[in-house]
Design an enzyme around this catalytic site. Sequence first.
Site, PDB file in Angstrom:
ATOM      1  N   LEU A 181      38.256  83.438 -49.665  1.00 49.51           N
ATOM      2  CA  LEU A 181      38.775  82.077 -49.567  1.00 49.51           C
ATOM      3  C   LEU A 181      38.436  81.248 -50.794  1.00 49.51           C
ATOM      4  O   LEU A 181      39.109  80.264 -51.095  1.00 49.51           O
ATOM      5  CB  LEU A 181      38.213  81.381 -48.318  1.00 49.51           C
ATOM      6  N   PHE A 193      26.964  78.564 -54.360  1.00 51.75           N
ATOM      7  CA  PHE A 193      26.001  79.412 -53.667  1.00 51.75           C
ATOM      8  C   PHE A 193      26.497  80.837 -53.457  1.00 51.75           C
ATOM      9  O   PHE A 193      25.753  81.695 -53.035  1.00 51.75           O
ATOM     10  CB  PHE A 193      25.649  78.809 -52.300  1.00 51.75           C
ATOM     11  N   GLY A 194      27.778  81.082 -53.716  1.00 52.69           N
ATOM     12  CA  GLY A 194      28.314  82.414 -53.505  1.00 52.69           C
ATOM     13  C   GLY A 194      29.757  82.367 -53.035  1.00 52.69           C
ATOM     14  O   GLY A 194      30.342  81.303 -52.855  1.00 52.69           O
ATOM     15  N   ASP A 246      24.869  66.158 -51.314  1.00 48.43           N
ATOM     16  CA  ASP A 246      25.992  66.671 -52.106  1.00 48.43           C
ATOM     17  C   ASP A 246      27.320  66.371 -51.414  1.00 48.43           C
ATOM     18  O   ASP A 246      28.189  67.237 -51.302  1.00 48.43           O
ATOM     19  CB  ASP A 246      25.831  68.173 -52.344  1.00 48.43           C
TER      20      ASP A 246
END
Length: 536
Positions: free
Chosen positions: A221, A226-227, A340
């Site tokens: 997606l 973070f990955g 954030d």
Amino acid sequence: MLRYSNRSLDGKLELVPAYNQSVTGNLSSSDLESFNGQLRDFLGRLRIEAAAGGFPKKFAAETTRATYSNVRSISGIVQCTPDLSEEDCSRCLNEGLKQLQKCCYGMDSGRFVNPSCNLRYDLYVSNDPAIYDPPVHYPPPPSANGGRKKSNTFRTVIIIALATVVSLVLFISICIYLRVRNKKKIREENAEEIMKSADALQFNFRSIRAATNNFSEANKLGRGGFGAVYRGILVDDKDVAVKRLSRDSAQGDLEFKTEVSLVARLQHRNLVRLLGFCLEKNERILVYEFVPNASLDQFIFDEVKRPNLDWDLRYKIIVGITRGLLYLHEDSRLKIIHRDLKASNILLDADMNPKIADFGMARLFDLDQSQGETRRVVGTYGYMAPEYVMRGQFSVKSDVFSFGVLVLEIVSGQKNSSFRNRGNVEDLLSYAWKNWWGNTSSNIIDPLLSSGSRTEMMRCINIGLLCVQENIADRPTMASVILMLTSKSLSLPVPSQPAFFMGKSNMSKVVELDQAQSSSGQKSENEASITELSPR
């Protein structure tokens, strides 16, 4: 006075609900003017004394002589809850004095009560002036052995004081010991409970790999700081979003489990729900509910999709984000600072309801904690509050600042970091401020919003500017913001100049920060594998 609530009450001035009460008056009309004047001055003096009493004594009481009709004396009591500031206490009592003047002056007694303060006076009526007069204290007659008695008295006072101090220190020491022991026991019990709940949330790696077709590119997606994130289908045909975290985290397995179980407790319709995790060897994987309409930035900043976001949808998204933040800050069992908040971290479900996502930089506060500090400032340029950028200080008000930027972006349809005015790059906050004070606020509104409530749009611009004010104390809480959004009759405060206003001296520091982060663009820089929670 006894009160309870499902939200924090500490230090909050509340003037409603309120009630007053009086008893039938005995004063003739000729006495009223004299009575009102003395009572007003008397209670006003008590108000000043109570407001200046400091913590925990926001209280004053006195009995004074009266000089009219058959009234011999007046007794008065005023008090505020001790957590109020002197200014708020004085304001609350002033409101009470106004209400007493309307309802009760000329009566035998009057009383006013609201959640933050109360006032009361009583008249003592008698034909015998000795009965209800306030007591008069006279000094004792001089004694022939006054010096010796004073010396003995002084020695006695010293002995009593020392004994009292020793007893008090011993008592406090015992209380501290018992409290520390109880906290340790509770912490151990909570840790055991957390680990049990964490085990219940754990997926095995084989099932995750099968659900994502071995993390295939077709299921991918997107990728964040973070990955990578993949779409997956579990064995029960349930759609999920699988975030495969980078493997360079130094966080231990126990801390990972603890933090995941804490985040999984957050249950709100405007937060993306964490379903579980996988922790095997070097793999750290988070499993979230699947949200089909991707993130807000893919709509609001996209020239093709933005026309689909009419004003009603945008307003619905703003209110939903507000409710989600309010839950994080005040209404959940945990007090979470997101740190954030931005358009790419707002996901939209099938009905375009917003869901706050990505708690990669979230911090857990104690319920009575108001501020935290960090030496390493991380986040997304354009959304970070000035006190966080300059000093590493963050709080619920730094989230409020990010929310204000997000509101102005939703109304204008443009990014704060790359705002364009007739082809010229400009700062969105500065542009919004100049147009607000120039009575040209319509320039801020997205030209694609040809229909919808202009009043709501203007209120949202006002709220956005209130949230991005430089002074932390001037920014509203999310509880105030939800009230501003839902109460059309509520008049809004006038915002002051926003932080990072073009031309201010501190802009050079912001430029330095931008240059330091230029290599990562608009991505968040993570300082932990998942969160920076401190479990209790």
